[in-house]
Design a protein around this motif. Structure first.
Motif, mmCIF file in Angstrom:
data_model
loop_
_atom_site.group_PDB
_atom_site.id
_atom_site.type_symbol
_atom_site.label_atom_id
_atom_site.label_comp_id
_atom_site.label_asym_id
_atom_site.label_seq_id
_atom_site.Cartn_x
_atom_site.Cartn_y
_atom_site.Cartn_z
ATOM 1 N N ARG A 45 0.871 -1.154 0.031
ATOM 2 C CA ARG A 45 0.151 0.097 -0.153
ATOM 3 C C ARG A 45 0.716 1.347 -0.055
ATOM 4 N N PRO A 46 0.437 2.410 -0.446
ATOM 5 C CA PRO A 46 1.239 3.399 -0.687
ATOM 6 C C PRO A 46 2.166 3.909 0.623
ATOM 7 N N GLN A 47 1.642 3.628 2.107
ATOM 8 C CA GLN A 47 2.115 3.846 3.136
ATOM 9 C C GLN A 47 2.963 2.505 3.811
ATOM 10 N N THR A 48 2.990 1.685 3.031
ATOM 11 C CA THR A 48 3.818 0.620 3.605
ATOM 12 C C THR A 48 5.035 0.186 2.595
ATOM 13 N N LEU A 49 4.853 0.992 1.383
ATOM 14 C CA LEU A 49 6.012 0.984 0.050
ATOM 15 C C LEU A 49 7.248 0.627 0.674
ATOM 16 N N HIS A 50 7.777 1.621 1.573
ATOM 17 C CA HIS A 50 9.232 1.808 1.886
ATOM 18 C C HIS A 50 9.762 0.461 2.697
ATOM 19 N N GLN A 51 8.506 -0.062 3.573
ATOM 20 C CA GLN A 51 8.886 -1.282 4.335
ATOM 21 C C GLN A 51 8.956 -2.484 3.211
ATOM 22 N N THR A 52 8.217 -2.382 2.327
ATOM 23 C CA THR A 52 8.145 -3.471 1.307
ATOM 24 C C THR A 52 9.513 -3.590 0.521
ATOM 25 N N ILE A 53 9.937 -2.382 0.066
ATOM 26 C CA ILE A 53 11.248 -2.354 -0.632
ATOM 27 C C ILE A 53 12.282 -2.716 0.195
ATOM 28 N N GLU A 54 12.304 -2.340 1.532
ATOM 29 C CA GLU A 54 13.216 -2.745 2.576
ATOM 30 C C GLU A 54 13.450 -4.098 2.663
ATOM 31 N N THR A 55 12.347 -4.971 2.984
ATOM 32 C CA THR A 55 12.196 -6.227 3.261
ATOM 33 C C THR A 55 12.182 -7.432 2.014
ATOM 34 N N MET A 56 11.760 -6.623 0.997
ATOM 35 C CA MET A 56 11.862 -7.623 -0.278
ATOM 36 C C MET A 56 12.895 -8.453 -0.528
ATOM 37 N N ASP A 57 12.699 -9.755 -0.754
ATOM 38 C CA ASP A 57 13.899 -10.536 -1.171
ATOM 39 C C ASP A 57 13.723 -11.003 -2.920
ATOM 40 N N LEU A 58 14.361 -10.190 -3.662
ATOM 41 C CA LEU A 58 13.980 -10.433 -5.227
ATOM 42 C C LEU A 58 14.134 -12.028 -5.475
ATOM 43 N N GLU A 59 15.106 -12.609 -4.638
ATOM 44 C CA GLU A 59 15.362 -13.972 -4.902
ATOM 45 C C GLU A 59 14.098 -14.972 -4.595
ATOM 46 N N SER A 60 13.224 -14.468 -3.627
ATOM 47 C CA SER A 60 12.087 -15.390 -3.568
ATOM 48 C C SER A 60 11.113 -15.351 -4.456
#
Length: 184
Positions: free
Chosen positions: A144-159
């Protein structure tokens, strides 16, 4: 990796698309210091925002000082080339944008436009369900717009699991299912 901010970093572009809609909340989110900082820390060098009909104009930054370069435009006859050259795509929940991103095999974060949720348009609800279903299947990330920075921070592209190239049928079937069309 990507620490230090030297100018010699390999170009890694984040392409943001809102399609033909107005999604200022997403444009503001990617233009926020939080999101730009986490993208830079993750090694991204360029942020290109397709802002559609929005009225919020993000900042333009040259990036000459070694920081994240930011640019924007409203529309383009085709965004396929932007998607192909991107290292990461951040998109609204439009099924066309989702499908195109999966087709070009790029990591994708779909951002849900909660401002439209109150419209009770079943089409929108179905696009959100589609995005969440594909996120559960590990083909993309949902935010969601307000959680985007957390999603980017924690995303694991390998997953992320790649979508089988050239095999559009599972996506088409899923889209048709959500739109209520009979399956073949």
């Amino acid at each position: 990796m990507g620490e230090g901010g030297e100018n010699g970093r390999a170009k890694k572009t984040v392409f943001v698309t809102v399609g033909t809609t107005c999604f200022d909340a997403l444009v503001k989110a990617v233009d926020s210091g939080e999101v730009k900082e986490v993208l830079f820390r993750k090694g991204y060098t360029d942020l290109l925002i397709q802002m559609g009909r929005g009225s919020y104009f993000p900042s333009k930054i040259s990036g000459d000082d070694g920081s994240l370069s930011v640019d924007h435009f409203t529309f383009s006859p085709s965004i396929a080339d932007y998607m192909k050259s991107a290292s990461l795509i951040i998109s609204h929940a439009g099924s066309g944008s989702i499908f195109e991103s999966l087709r070009v095999g790029k990591p994708l974060i779909v951002v849900v436009n909660e401002d439209l949720m109150d419209n009770h348009q079943s089409e929108l609800a179905e696009e959100f369900e589609l995005a969440e279903e594909l996120a559960e299947r590990k083909h993309l990330f949902c935010a969601r717009p307000q959680t985007l920075h957390q999603t980017i921070e924690t995303m694991d592209l390998e997953s992320l699991l790649p979508y089988p190239p050239g095999d559009a049928m599972p996506v088409v079937k899923l889209i048709n299912e959500f739109l209520g069309f009979p399956s073949e």
